[in-house]
Structures are given as C-alpha cells and as structure tokens.
Design an enzyme around this catalytic site. Structure first.
Site, short mmCIF file in Angstrom:
data_model
loop_
_atom_site.label_atom_id
_atom_site.label_comp_id
_atom_site.label_asym_id
_atom_site.label_seq_id
_atom_site.Cartn_x
_atom_site.Cartn_y
_atom_site.Cartn_z
CE LYS A 281 49.84 27.79 69.42
NZ LYS A 281 48.50 28.15 68.91
CB SER A 282 50.28 33.10 65.62
OG SER A 282 49.35 32.64 66.58
CB SER B 25 40.90 36.40 63.74
OG SER B 25 41.92 35.60 64.36
CG ASP C 68 45.64 32.73 72.51
OD1 ASP C 68 46.37 32.47 71.55
OD2 ASP C 68 44.41 32.48 72.54
NE ARG D 115 42.47 28.19 75.99
CZ ARG D 115 43.39 28.57 75.10
NH1 ARG D 115 43.37 29.81 74.62
NH2 ARG D 115 44.34 27.73 74.73
NE ARG E 16 47.67 30.00 74.35
CZ ARG E 16 48.95 30.13 74.01
NH1 ARG E 16 49.87 30.22 74.96
NH2 ARG E 16 49.33 30.13 72.76
O1 LIG Z 1 45.45 33.29 64.05
C1 LIG Z 1 46.07 32.78 65.01
O2 LIG Z 1 47.26 32.40 64.96
C2 LIG Z 1 45.35 32.66 66.31
C3 LIG Z 1 44.18 33.34 66.52
C4 LIG Z 1 43.43 33.31 67.78
O3 LIG Z 1 42.25 32.58 67.61
P1 LIG Z 1 40.81 33.31 67.38
O4 LIG Z 1 40.94 34.20 66.22
O5 LIG Z 1 39.89 32.16 67.13
O6 LIG Z 1 40.52 34.08 68.64
C5 LIG Z 1 44.25 32.71 68.94
O7 LIG Z 1 43.37 32.33 70.03
C6 LIG Z 1 45.04 31.52 68.49
O8 LIG Z 1 45.86 31.05 69.57
C7 LIG Z 1 45.96 31.81 67.34
C1 LIG Z 2 43.68 28.85 70.80
C2 LIG Z 2 44.95 28.51 70.58
O1 LIG Z 2 45.42 27.86 69.45
P1 LIG Z 2 44.55 27.20 68.26
O2 LIG Z 2 43.26 27.98 68.11
O3 LIG Z 2 45.46 27.36 67.08
O4 LIG Z 2 44.31 25.76 68.62
C3 LIG Z 2 46.03 28.85 71.56
O5 LIG Z 2 47.21 28.59 71.23
O6 LIG Z 2 45.68 29.35 72.66
#
Ligand SMILES: O=C(O)C1=C[C@@H](OP(=O)(O)O)[C@@H](O)[C@H](O)C1
Ligand SMILES: C=C(OP(=O)(O)O)C(=O)O
Length: 409
Positions: A24-25, A147, A292, A323, A366
């Site tokens: 997804k990222s 981030s 995550d 969470r 999650r």
């Molecule tokens: O850049 C990304 O794709 C993501 C960054 C993370 O968030 P944070 O940077 O807020 O921790 C992660 O928790 C999220 O599921 C996806």
């Molecule tokens: C935090 C998550 O996604 P987002 O921040 O993109 O909603 C995740 O997929 O756990």
C-alpha cells in the site's frame, strides 16, 4: 459483519503458497509519481481501499475530495494539490481522519507560499487548498510525529522550479518510509541527498519511461509470521517479496527469528517455517522504524505465552485509532496483563487466554488482522471484520485457504 474464527488443534500448515497484494505504501507513492510523470507504468499495485481512493482522487477533478480513512492519501494529496496551480479543492476524510493531525504539513506548505485553510478545526482535515506555482525551495518541519508529512513534500519536490531542501527538526520517526520515498525517486533518476537532518530533492522536468513493479506488502505478511509462530508446525511460501526490500517491515525476518520462525528466500518467494523445539524467551523490541507491526507482535507474544516490552510506539496514538489504547482494552478482555504508556507497551507472560472474546476493531484494519492468528490458540470473534479492506481485501479468503474456519455470526 462479525466473524468467528476457529482452527483444528493442533494446528498445522503443510507447504502452502499465497500471493499477497502489492505494498500500500509503495503503491500510493507511485500513483502520485505517475500523476506527475505519466510515462511511467505500474505493476502489482495494491488492491487496498487506500490505494483505490488515492487513484480515484488523482484521476478526478472534483472540488471536494474524500479519502475516507487513508492517511497516506490525505498527506500525499495535500502536497500534490498544493503544487497543482489553479486547482482549488477541499480535501476531507472520515471522522477519524478529521482527528489525525496535519498541521505540520500545512505549516510547511504555507512556508512555501501555498494558501491552505482549515474548514473545521485548526490543525486537522478537512482543508481547503489553493494550488499554486511554488518557487521557494527551503522548508523546516518537525520529523517526530509522522514521516508521511516528509514523504508528501519529497514526492512533489522534483516538479518545483528549484527542487526542495527539507531541514528536519527533532527525532526522525518511521525513517524507513522516508528512505522508501527517496529510493523510488532515485529509481526514476531523480537526484536526492539525505545527510544528517537535511534532505534535498533536485528538479526534474521529465523521467524516462519505465515500469515500476510494486513489491508485495510486508505489513500484510506480518500476520503470516504470527500464524506460523503460533502453529504446531507450519511452512508457508509468500510472493512476491525481496530479501533486500524498500519496506521497513521487512525487519519481521529478524524479529520473528526470536519467536521461532525461520525465513528463507528464493527468487521472489519468501518461505516461513516454524522452528521445532524453539526455546521461547520474553522479547524486547524497539519499533520506531516499524510501527505497523506492533499489534501483530504483541498478539503473537500473548499466543506464545511469552512477555514483551515494545518501545518506539509514539506514533500509534494518531493512526487509524489510538492503537495503544485499543490494544490495552482488547488484550485485557483476553485476560492479558498489559500496560501501556504514551510510547510503549508491556505484556506480562501468561498461559491463560480467554476464549470466545469479541475483539473490537475501531475502524482499524490492523486490529482485525493482528488478532486473527490467535484463533490457533482459542476461538475468537472479530467485530466489523470488513475493516481489513483498508489494506488487504482478501485477508479472510487467504485465512480460509490456510484451513481457518471463518464463519459469519
Ligand atoms: O509513509 C507511509 O506509507 C506510511 C508511514 C507510516 O506512518 P507514520 O510515518 O505516521 O508512522 C505507517 O504507519 C503507515 O502505515 C504508512
Ligand atoms: C497507519 C496506517 O496507514 P495510514 O497512516 O496511511 O492510514 C496503516 O496502514 O497501519
């Protein structure tokens, strides 16, 4: 939809194979980059709700864009629409998304001269964005909250006349996601640098045509690491994964070695195997880079009857739900001795787990997926099980393929 999960006991998995949807990222980054550089093509993209809303938002021309629960879509599109000269949009989301802060990113874009206003509460979506041509090139922003604010700016930076120089303030959180963004830019021959707390992206008008293949989602793979750890015996092969991944959650390999799972790679396949006779000990993990998988890990520990102390969890309270609080409530219902602080979680080892507990999921995919493997130990009920589609729509079908009994209540 409530689902009751049970398995045979002892639960074993012979040599099963699963193909997991794209990251997804990575997908949401590449969808934005494809909007900026239309001559790139994408393969193995995520079939998640979050990528679907991202795709729809980029393809449309609506005045109001609703990204529902998708955090990366909210953050990345805030930057995208900000540099889309002449376009005015209201960017909104679910009620929970309207509680997830965006001030740091809005302040950074305002430093670059963009006009952004809050429609409701100061610091939170929905926001009204008036896209403009950005010529400024220096911006400071806090790096200890999410981030995604940084990745959002990096993704659009090469299209700015003078590129962008970001100075990050405070401890940098979720670093692997920033590195993922930079690696994808570099794959497109966009020049970047990351030295100390300064990141630079250099201007790039156009890129060579190229197919960008998305690796399957490591966060989705975490639930199978847990499932193998909790099985009597198990061997599962997942595709398509790389040993040298852009995804920080590939740290699962070393984390789950400490919980009796051996991982091997062959080509684009990753095989997880339960280690027989493993000597389980309590675990202490610092998860600042991999937020995550915190939910996955603590449930594995409960199921194994070991304790754990997890730190680096300061970002968890502003994700799909708080969470840490959600874990404390749901694990307590299972009989766990659990305590949480603002950035850590401690589980005291216990052999007993309450059965037939209904796990609340708080609109958080999650929560549903992390607790599912516990059905190997006790029958469990997952409330509002559809939430998994945010990142992994096929999750319940994949569990059925591994001989989980999944029945709708
Ligand atoms: O850049 C990304 O794709 C993501 C960054 C993370 O968030 P944070 O940077 O807020 O921790 C992660 O928790 C999220 O599921 C996806
Ligand atoms: C935090 C998550 O996604 P987002 O921040 O993109 O909603 C995740 O997929 O756990």
């Amino acid at each position: 939809m409530n689902l009751k999960l049970t398995t045979n006991s002892p639960f074993t998995i012979d040599d099963s194979q699963l193909n997991i949807t794209g990251s997804k990222s990575e997908t949401n980054r590449l969808l934005l980059l494809k909007a900026l550089f239309p001559n790139i093509t994408l393969a193995n993209t995520s079939n998640s709700d979050d990528s679907e809303v991202m795709q729809k938002a980029l393809a449309g021309n609506d005045e109001i864009v609703d990204i529902h629960h998708a955090g990366t879509a909210m953050r990345f599109l805030t930057a995208y629409f900000s540099v889309n000269e002449g376009r005015e949009v209201v960017l909104t989301g679910s009620s929970r998304m309207q509680e997830r802060p965006i001030k740091i990113l809005v302040d950074a874009l305002r430093q670059l001269g963009v006009e952004i206003s809050y429609e409701k509460e100061e610091g939170y979506p929905p926001i009204r964005i008036k896209g403009k041509k950005v010529t400024a090139s220096k911006v400071n922003l806090a790096a200890n909250v999410s981030s995604q604010y940084i990745s959002a700016l990096l993704l659009v930076a090469s299209k700015l006349d003078n590129g962008l120089e970001l100075t990050l303030e405070g401890e940098i959180t979720s670093i692997p996601y920033i590195k993922m963004t930079l690696a994808l830019l570099n794959d497109l021959d966009i020049k970047t640098s990351f030295e100390g707390n300064v990141i630079k992206v250099f201007p790039k008008e156009s890129v060579e045509s190229k197919e960008m293949v998305v690796e399957s989602d490591w966060s989705s793979a975490s639930y199978f690491f847990s499932l193998v750890a909790l099985s009597e015996s198990a061997k599962i092969t997942l595709s398509s994964y790389k040993e040298n991944s852009l995804q920080g959650d590939s740290e699962l390999v070393s984390l789950y070695e400490k919980m009796g799972v051996k991982t091997t790679f062959q080509g684009n396949k990753m095989t997880l195997e339960k280690v027989a006779g493993f000597n389980y000990q309590d675990v202490n993990f610092e998860l600042n880079n991999t937020p995550d998988i915190a939910q996955t890990i603590v449930v594995t520990c409960l199921g194994l009857g070991i304790g754990c102390h997890l730190t680096g969890l300061h970002t968890l309270k502003i994700k799909e739900t708080d969470r840490l609080e959600a874990l404390r409530i749901e694990l307590t219902k299972l009989g766990a001795n659990i305590s949480v602080t603002n950035d850590s979680l401690t589980l005291v080892k216990s052999e007993n787990i309450n059965q037939d507990v209904k796990i609340g999921t708080y609109n958080d995919h999650r929560m549903a997926m992390a607790f599912a493997p516990l059905a190997i130990k006790v029958p469990i009920i997952i409330d509002d099980a559809e939430v998994v589609s945010k990142s992994y729509p096929d999750f319940w079908n994949d569990l059925k393929a591994l001989n989980f009994q999944v029945s709708e209540l």
